[in-house]
Design a protein around this motif. Sequence first.
Motif, PDB file in Angstrom:
ATOM      1  N   GLY A 307       0.818  -1.206   0.000  1.00  0.00           N
ATOM      2  CA  GLY A 307       0.000   0.000   0.000  1.00  0.00           C
ATOM      3  C   GLY A 307       0.852   1.257   0.000  1.00  0.00           C
ATOM      4  O   GLY A 307       2.086   1.197   0.057  1.00  0.00           O
ATOM      5  N   PRO A 308       0.217   2.414  -0.086  1.00  0.00           N
ATOM      6  CA  PRO A 308       0.975   3.677  -0.153  1.00  0.00           C
ATOM      7  C   PRO A 308       1.644   4.013   1.173  1.00  0.00           C
ATOM      8  O   PRO A 308       1.096   3.778   2.254  1.00  0.00           O
ATOM      9  N   CYS A 309       2.856   4.550   1.064  1.00  0.00           N
ATOM     10  CA  CYS A 309       3.607   5.002   2.248  1.00  0.00           C
ATOM     11  C   CYS A 309       2.905   6.207   2.861  1.00  0.00           C
ATOM     12  O   CYS A 309       2.408   7.081   2.156  1.00  0.00           O
ATOM     13  N   ILE A 310       2.908   6.253   4.186  1.00  0.00           N
ATOM     14  CA  ILE A 310       2.198   7.333   4.876  1.00  0.00           C
ATOM     15  C   ILE A 310       2.866   8.686   4.675  1.00  0.00           C
ATOM     16  O   ILE A 310       2.232   9.730   4.752  1.00  0.00           O
ATOM     17  N   LEU A 311       4.173   8.697   4.392  1.00  0.00           N
ATOM     18  CA  LEU A 311       4.875   9.953   4.150  1.00  0.00           C
ATOM     19  C   LEU A 311       4.880  10.341   2.678  1.00  0.00           C
ATOM     20  O   LEU A 311       4.775  11.509   2.337  1.00  0.00           O
ATOM     21  N   CYS A 312       5.020   9.359   1.801  1.00  0.00           N
ATOM     22  CA  CYS A 312       5.069   9.680   0.373  1.00  0.00           C
ATOM     23  C   CYS A 312       3.738  10.217  -0.136  1.00  0.00           C
ATOM     24  O   CYS A 312       3.672  10.792  -1.217  1.00  0.00           O
ATOM     25  N   GLY A 313       2.657  10.047   0.648  1.00  0.00           N
ATOM     26  CA  GLY A 313       1.363  10.595   0.261  1.00  0.00           C
ATOM     27  C   GLY A 313       1.336  12.113   0.254  1.00  0.00           C
ATOM     28  O   GLY A 313       0.421  12.728  -0.294  1.00  0.00           O
ATOM     29  N   MET A 314       2.348  12.745   0.884  1.00  0.00           N
ATOM     30  CA  MET A 314       2.437  14.207   0.895  1.00  0.00           C
ATOM     31  C   MET A 314       2.912  14.748  -0.440  1.00  0.00           C
ATOM     32  O   MET A 314       2.707  15.905  -0.741  1.00  0.00           O
ATOM     33  N   GLY A 315       3.568  13.888  -1.231  1.00  0.00           N
ATOM     34  CA  GLY A 315       4.095  14.357  -2.498  1.00  0.00           C
ATOM     35  C   GLY A 315       3.120  14.154  -3.643  1.00  0.00           C
ATOM     36  O   GLY A 315       1.986  13.722  -3.458  1.00  0.00           O
ATOM     37  N   ASN A 316       3.587  14.511  -4.868  1.00  0.00           N
ATOM     38  CA  ASN A 316       2.736  14.344  -6.045  1.00  0.00           C
ATOM     39  C   ASN A 316       2.631  12.876  -6.447  1.00  0.00           C
ATOM     40  O   ASN A 316       1.615  12.440  -6.993  1.00  0.00           O
ATOM     41  N   LEU A 317       3.717  12.080  -6.200  1.00  0.00           N
ATOM     42  CA  LEU A 317       3.735  10.668  -6.572  1.00  0.00           C
ATOM     43  C   LEU A 317       3.540   9.825  -5.313  1.00  0.00           C
ATOM     44  O   LEU A 317       4.391   9.825  -4.425  1.00  0.00           O
ATOM     45  N   LYS A 318       2.402   9.138  -5.215  1.00  0.00           N
ATOM     46  CA  LYS A 318       2.105   8.313  -4.036  1.00  0.00           C
ATOM     47  C   LYS A 318       2.684   6.922  -4.255  1.00  0.00           C
ATOM     48  O   LYS A 318       2.030   6.031  -4.799  1.00  0.00           O
ATOM     49  N   ARG A 319       3.902   6.731  -3.803  1.00  0.00           N
ATOM     50  CA  ARG A 319       4.571   5.454  -4.008  1.00  0.00           C
ATOM     51  C   ARG A 319       4.112   4.437  -2.954  1.00  0.00           C
ATOM     52  O   ARG A 319       3.831   4.787  -1.815  1.00  0.00           O
ATOM     53  N   GLU A 320       4.098   3.174  -3.383  1.00  0.00           N
ATOM     54  CA  GLU A 320       3.656   2.099  -2.493  1.00  0.00           C
ATOM     55  C   GLU A 320       4.862   1.347  -1.927  1.00  0.00           C
ATOM     56  O   GLU A 320       5.958   1.372  -2.500  1.00  0.00           O
ATOM     57  N   THR A 321       4.640   0.664  -0.809  1.00  0.00           N
ATOM     58  CA  THR A 321       5.716  -0.084  -0.148  1.00  0.00           C
ATOM     59  C   THR A 321       5.138  -1.305   0.553  1.00  0.00           C
ATOM     60  O   THR A 321       3.922  -1.362   0.866  1.00  0.00           O
ATOM     61  N   VAL A 322       6.022  -2.309   0.825  1.00  0.00           N
ATOM     62  CA  VAL A 322       5.608  -3.509   1.565  1.00  0.00           C
ATOM     63  C   VAL A 322       6.110  -3.465   2.998  1.00  0.00           C
ATOM     64  O   VAL A 322       5.820  -4.361   3.795  1.00  0.00           O
ATOM     65  N   VAL A 330      -1.966   4.711  13.339  1.00  0.00           N
ATOM     66  CA  VAL A 330      -2.546   5.948  12.832  1.00  0.00           C
ATOM     67  C   VAL A 330      -4.010   5.701  12.517  1.00  0.00           C
ATOM     68  O   VAL A 330      -4.340   4.720  11.817  1.00  0.00           O
ATOM     69  N   ASP A 331      -4.895   6.574  13.013  1.00  0.00           N
ATOM     70  CA  ASP A 331      -6.329   6.499  12.733  1.00  0.00           C
ATOM     71  C   ASP A 331      -6.918   5.121  13.049  1.00  0.00           C
ATOM     72  O   ASP A 331      -7.712   4.552  12.284  1.00  0.00           O
ATOM     73  N   GLY A 332      -6.502   4.533  14.186  1.00  0.00           N
ATOM     74  CA  GLY A 332      -7.039   3.242  14.603  1.00  0.00           C
ATOM     75  C   GLY A 332      -6.407   2.054  13.926  1.00  0.00           C
ATOM     76  O   GLY A 332      -6.725   0.902  14.251  1.00  0.00           O
ATOM     77  N   GLN A 333      -5.529   2.318  12.964  1.00  0.00           N
ATOM     78  CA  GLN A 333      -4.834   1.224  12.269  1.00  0.00           C
ATOM     79  C   GLN A 333      -3.608   0.842  13.078  1.00  0.00           C
ATOM     80  O   GLN A 333      -2.837   1.707  13.484  1.00  0.00           O
ATOM     81  N   LYS A 334      -3.406  -0.482  13.347  1.00  0.00           N
ATOM     82  CA  LYS A 334      -2.372  -0.942  14.270  1.00  0.00           C
ATOM     83  C   LYS A 334      -1.000  -1.025  13.624  1.00  0.00           C
ATOM     84  O   LYS A 334      -0.086  -1.638  14.175  1.00  0.00           O
ATOM     85  N   TYR A 335      -0.827  -0.440  12.497  1.00  0.00           N
ATOM     86  CA  TYR A 335       0.471  -0.402  11.828  1.00  0.00           C
ATOM     87  C   TYR A 335       0.480   0.797  10.866  1.00  0.00           C
ATOM     88  O   TYR A 335      -0.573   1.368  10.556  1.00  0.00           O
ATOM     89  N   VAL A 336       1.681   1.171  10.410  1.00  0.00           N
ATOM     90  CA  VAL A 336       1.827   2.200   9.382  1.00  0.00           C
ATOM     91  C   VAL A 336       2.750   1.666   8.304  1.00  0.00           C
ATOM     92  O   VAL A 336       3.699   0.926   8.588  1.00  0.00           O
ATOM     93  N   ARG A 337       2.424   2.016   7.064  1.00  0.00           N
ATOM     94  CA  ARG A 337       3.307   1.641   5.960  1.00  0.00           C
ATOM     95  C   ARG A 337       4.364   2.720   5.795  1.00  0.00           C
ATOM     96  O   ARG A 337       4.048   3.899   5.670  1.00  0.00           O
ATOM     97  N   LEU A 338       5.606   2.323   5.738  1.00  0.00           N
ATOM     98  CA  LEU A 338       6.732   3.258   5.601  1.00  0.00           C
ATOM     99  C   LEU A 338       7.802   2.611   4.738  1.00  0.00           C
ATOM    100  O   LEU A 338       8.141   1.422   4.927  1.00  0.00           O
TER     101      LEU A 338
END
Length: 352
Positions: A307-322, A330-338
């Motif tokens: 899914g998309p990285c929580i930080l890369c979503g700030m940019g124009n290109l929303k890159r995904e990561t595993v 974050v927001d009730g989710q028990k993990y963050v993608r980074l």
Amino acid sequence: MFAAATKSFVKQVGDGGRLVPVPSLSEADKYQPLSLVVKKKRCFLFPRYKFTSTPFTLKDILLGDREISAGISSYQLLNYEDESDVSLYGRRGNHIVNDVGINVTGSDSIAVKASFGIVTKHEVEISTLLKEITTRKINFDHSLIRQSRSSRKAVLCVVMESIRTARQCSLSVHAGIRGEAMRFHFMDEQNPKGRDKAIVFPAHTTIAFSVFELFIYLDGAFDLCVTSVSKGGFEREETATFALLYRLRNILFERNRRVMDAISRSQLYLDDLFSDHYDKPLSMTDISLKEGTHIRVNLLNHNIPKGPCILCGMGNLKRETVYGCFQCSVDGQKYVRLHAVPCFDIWHKRMK
């Protein structure tokens, strides 16, 4: 008679429509360079303007006693001799008859002869005058300024050039019948019928002039309208208010533009920062497994899709990561993608 001759002179000499004929011999000495005249439109039916002389010069309406340093240059213009035949049934012919009181019984036209001889042109040094007026102010307490300011139709003008005769000159008119040879008699006292009239006026008589209009601002500064496009007059309160609002609007637009440019530059900086690490191969040295620290993990091993990285979503290109972190939520989710590098370190430095 004099007005008819000066109008004929201006019509033949031309000068792009800037020359104005002197309307009266008695006022000829008031149209000298740097003299002030009032320009006023007659009415909406007559497109031409009326110029009225004043007893003042440009220096008289300025603050301070300093003289105007702009000089006046002079040179010979031409040698003017004119003979014309004017119909009595036209406006010009009627004006001449009423002006000189000539006997027109049995006549249908008037022969007019103007002998100006050599005429000279006297003009102000415009470049010097424009430099000087940048430091001068208008005296609003002057009577001419007060009267002109109260009228929206009146415009103050400065005489910039005058055309004068170089010697004593004469004008004569003769009433007769069109087609016969016109006779010219100068001061013929033996003409009982009064069919001939003549006048003689002295040298250095102004016969035409040209002006620049003045545009006067509320603070006393003023401009010379050196082109026909620019118009003279007085700056009004409402005009100044609109000008201020227009300047404020431009300032706000410029400030918003700078803010948007700053945001765009910061966004580009983040994009560049992340893109420097996206294509780097991940090695074991990139993942810190120190005790007591958050650990990078491969979310696919825990049945969590890419899914998309929580930080890369700030940019124009929303890159995904595993990759991600189970110690953060974050927001009730028990993990963050980074992204393993550099988003993981940037995220946890910000959380500290």
